[in-house]
Design an enzyme around this catalytic site. Structure first.
Site, PDB file in Angstrom:
ATOM      1  N   ASP A 199       0.839  -1.189   0.000  1.00  0.00           N
ATOM      2  CA  ASP A 199       0.000   0.000   0.000  1.00  0.00           C
ATOM      3  C   ASP A 199       0.878   1.245   0.000  1.00  0.00           C
ATOM      4  OD1 ASP A 199      -2.342   1.800   0.708  1.00  0.00           O
ATOM      5  OD2 ASP A 199      -3.308  -0.154   0.902  1.00  0.00           O
ATOM      6  N   SER A 238     -10.924  -0.969  -1.634  1.00  0.00           N
ATOM      7  CA  SER A 238      -9.707  -0.899  -0.817  1.00  0.00           C
ATOM      8  C   SER A 238      -9.998  -1.202   0.638  1.00  0.00           C
ATOM      9  CB  SER A 238      -9.089   0.499  -0.906  1.00  0.00           C
ATOM     10  OG  SER A 238      -8.345   0.676  -2.070  1.00  0.00           O
ATOM     11  N   HIS A 275      -3.953   6.018   3.240  1.00  0.00           N
ATOM     12  CA  HIS A 275      -4.579   4.803   2.704  1.00  0.00           C
ATOM     13  C   HIS A 275      -3.997   3.544   3.328  1.00  0.00           C
ATOM     14  CE1 HIS A 275      -5.746   1.846  -0.426  1.00  0.00           C
ATOM     15  NE2 HIS A 275      -6.735   2.668  -0.706  1.00  0.00           N
TER      16      HIS A 275
END
Length: 734
Positions: A134, A518, A189
């Site tokens: 990520d 996600s 994220h």
């Protein structure tokens, strides 16, 4: 080896050369195979061999050792042509850019937190290492506290590129593979996804006062290793390097919340890398994509991956719109400032502006349009983010924003930390608000904030952005595989969110609500860790089977899961259904697949040369038993009934199931399909007398009643006294 090189040149290299002009340096992923007699003593020896293909030092970007045979390097067109003539060259593909695609979700999925005392999850993932690829991680968040965590397993070989105090027994590794050498998360994220998968228990979690509760990852006792493969962009070369190192480090689970264009698997670096991972016993969970609700929009659809769709949960962060005529519409927003509930504001539709596409409230689109002190109705979409729309309204002097869905998004709303009072409402609400605006000379409205509401319905429901099947690359495999929570998911975040006027909680850790496949993907990664902890000897395919065959096709009220239009969703949206972690721990039977079976399946799709790229070795498909896609021992069944003059001619599918439940058990088939198809299952029962015993069965399908439908869907269940093992079935009509 030369025959592979020559056959692949027209397929792969010519396309590459055509796309790259002149002497510009570009990054390519180059697949090479050594001679069978060539044995490398160390990884450095292999890297040294890779360098012999390059024209000069400094061109090598990544060396691959575990899940791909080759390297990434910066080359010109002419250099690539010269390299292609060297002994050992197999193929080259250009580097691709990919996109990065909680307090309540554990309880919503039926998982209690560790202090509850329940132990069916066998240590909550203890002993399992989840590798997250990520944008990096913020290691100082309490979700990554090592308090009470045991040391990582002895097999762990990874490293931490933070200082010594940042990593611990929870966050055991962190590395970067993109241009920034630090694995720190500058985006948020990666911090969010990794804490969703395996974050520690943190009390007092909230976002701007909403969603208050105790946060926990799905597997709070599992270890986390971060592989930063995304900075300003995510490229195939970096992602493949992250996969390669994660497998070498000893990760058990890989979680990838990213995706790109769908490609043939031999041109897809992520498909190649994850095949190598699965071949080495590593489970891979991947996002289906955020390009729904159109058909065949999903990516990451190789059969060795778990492809994860996104659904809602039974929680809304309610921001109600009240119109001057008394009509009310519930929407969502995280930022809920303390404003008067008695004062109304003028209401205007941004689409009334003469600026093209002003209805989408893009940057600068409200210039010259009077919105000062008003609530502005904006339409969702048109490549303008939800937060950007509110920022434009605020810049132009607006008081608040109502964001209305377009038809495709239906009833799917999202809770965001907007920069001004706002409410995201459904398409139906938007239509009615526009009618009201057009019905009166002086339309007015209020936004009334009602906070966090639990127990909402329908839940789960497939959200509009979740990408759909059928798969373009392998339509004979039903994709996506599963759905999990992916809308307004609360998880760890590196910094405070919301506008400067938002209330600050300086003594509390920061969290954020995020939405996307996600977010659903790490839920499944964590649940896979729970299963792996309970059953450490299970293969990736067995874990996937357990997840799929125990999934719930219905929502919490017992009705079929609906889509964004509140209509029953098909399997191209839901996969097998909503994950049920409790049942997945004890599935009864599993459909297992050996890595060699994937090679036989690939030989049914591609040439020997193309399969060799994926398999990292020379493959001769003429010497391998080819497995048609419908015959791969997959937990779901997808087939096509051809048009034929003999409508009773069946299409036959065979499967094998392994008994992982009680040693002595009898299972009976139960078929749930409409009368437009006829189905026969043989034998009429499966009798097991020992653990790990394998039984085979066939499913014969032929046309029944006439229909104009393009496909029908249903299920095949094997039912015992204790277990129901359900396979979704999708049948298309040619």
């Amino acid at each position: 080896m030369g025959r592979f090189k020559l056959a692949l040149l027209p397929v792969l290299l010519v396309a590459v050369v055509a796309a790259v002009a002149g002497d510009e340096l570009r990054t390519f992923i180059v697949h090479v195979h050594p001679r069978e007699s060539h044995v490398f003593g160390t990884a450095d020896d292999r890297t040294a061999w890779y360098r012999t293909f390059l024209p000069e030092d400094g061109r090598l970007v990544h060396s691959y050792h575990h899940v791909a045979s080759g390297f990434a390097a910066r080359l010109t067109e002419r250099e690539l042509e010269a390299l292609s003539g060297m002994r050992g060259f197999v193929a080259a593909v250009p580097n691709q850019v990919h996109r990065l695609l909680t307090t309540h979700t554990p309880q919503f999925l039926g998982l209690d937190l560790p202090q509850s005392g329940r132990n069916y999850t066998s240590g909550f993932g203890e002993g399992v290492i989840i590798g997250v690829l990520d944008s990096g991680v913020y290691p100082f968040h309490p979700s990554f506290s090592g308090d009470g965590m045991p040391p990582p397993p002895a097999k762990w070989k990874g490293r931490c590129d933070f200082n010594a105090s940042a990593c611990n027994n929870k966050l055991i590794g962190a590395r970067s593979f993109e241009s920034d050498p630090s694995p720190i998360d500058k985006d948020g994220h990666g911090t969010h996804t990794s804490s969703t998968a395996a974050g520690a228990v943190v009390t007092g979690a909230q976002v701007l006062g909403q969603g208050y509760g105790t946060a926990s990852g799905m597997a709070p006792r599992a270890h986390v290793a971060m592989y930063k493969v995304c900075g300003d962009e995510c490229t195939t070369a970096d992602i493949l390097a992250g996969i390669d190192v994660a497998v070498g480090d000893g990760c058990d689970i890989l979680s990838l919340s990213l995706g790109g264009p769908t490609l043939p698997f031999y041109r897809d670096g992520i498909a190649i890398g994850t095949f190598g991972a699965v071949e080495k016993g590593v489970f891979v969970s991947m996002a289906a994509g955020n390009d729904g609700p159109g058909v065949s929009t999903l990516s990451n659809d190789a059969p060795w991956m778990l492809t994860v769709a996104a659904s809602t949960m039974d929680r809304l962060i309610v921001a109600q719109v009240r119109l001057g005529n008394g009509a009310t519409f519930d929407g969502e927003s995280v930022y809920q400032p303390n404003i008067s509930t008695t004062v109304t504001y003028p209401l205007v539709y941004a689409g009334a502006s003469s600026t093209p596409d002003a209805n989408f409230c893009s940057n600068g689109s409200l210039d010259g349009f009077d919105v000062k002190g008003k609530i502005v109705l904006c339409d969702r979409g048109n490549a303008v983010s939800r937060l950007e729309k509110g920022a434009e309204v605020k810049r132009a002097g607006g008081f608040g924003m109502i964001m209305a869905n377009q038809f495709a998004d239906g009833y799917s709303t999202i809770a965001d930390a907007h920069v001004l009072p706002a409410s995201h409402v459904s398409y139906d609400a938007g239509v009615n608000i526009k009618k009201y605006i057009n019905s009166t000379a002086n339309p007015v409205a209020q936004i009334i904030f009602k906070g966090t509401v639990l127990g909402t319905s329908p839940a789960p429901a497939i959200t509009s952005f979740s990408s759909r099947g059928p798969s373009v690359q392998n339509p004979g495999i039903l994709k996506p595989d599963i759905t999990g929570p992916g809308v307004s998911v609360l998880a760890a975040w590196p910094f405070q969110v919301g506008p400067p006027s938002a209330p600050l909680f300086p003594e509390r850790p920061t969290f954020n609500f995020e939405s996307g496949t996600s977010m659903s993907t790490p839920h499944l990664s964590g649940i896979a860790a729970l299963i792996k902890s309970k059953h450490p000897d299970w293969s990736p395919a067995a874990i996937k089977s357990a997840i799929m065959t125990t999934a719930d096709p219905t929502d919490r009220s017992g009705k079929l899961i609906v889509n964004e239009q509140h209509e029953p969703a098909n399997f191209f949206a839901t996969g097998a259904g909503q994950v049920n972690p409790d049942k997945a721990i004890d599935p009864g039977l599993v459909y297992d697949i050996a890595p060699a079976d994937y090679v036989g399946y690939l030989c049914g799709m591609y040439t020997s040369q193309e399969v060799s790229v994926i398999a990292r070795r020379s493959v001769d498909c003429s010497a391998i038993t080819v497995i048609p896609d419908r015959m791969l021992n997959y937990p779901s069944i997808s087939l096509t009934l051809p048009f034929t003059t003999n409508p009773t001619a069946p299409v036959v599918v065979s499967r094998a199931v392994k008994n992982v439940g009680e040693a002595s058990a009898v299972y009976y088939p139960r078929v749930n399909l409409p009368g437009t198809v006829q189905v026969k299952v043989a034998p009429s029962s499966l009798r097991f007398t020992a653990a790990n015993q394998v039984q085979n069965f066939t499913v014969s399908v032929w046309r029944g009643q006439s229909t104009d439908a393009k496909f029908v869907q249903g299920s095949l269940q094997w039912v015992s006294d204790k277990h129901t093992v359900r396979s979704p079935v999708s049948i298309s009509f040619a």
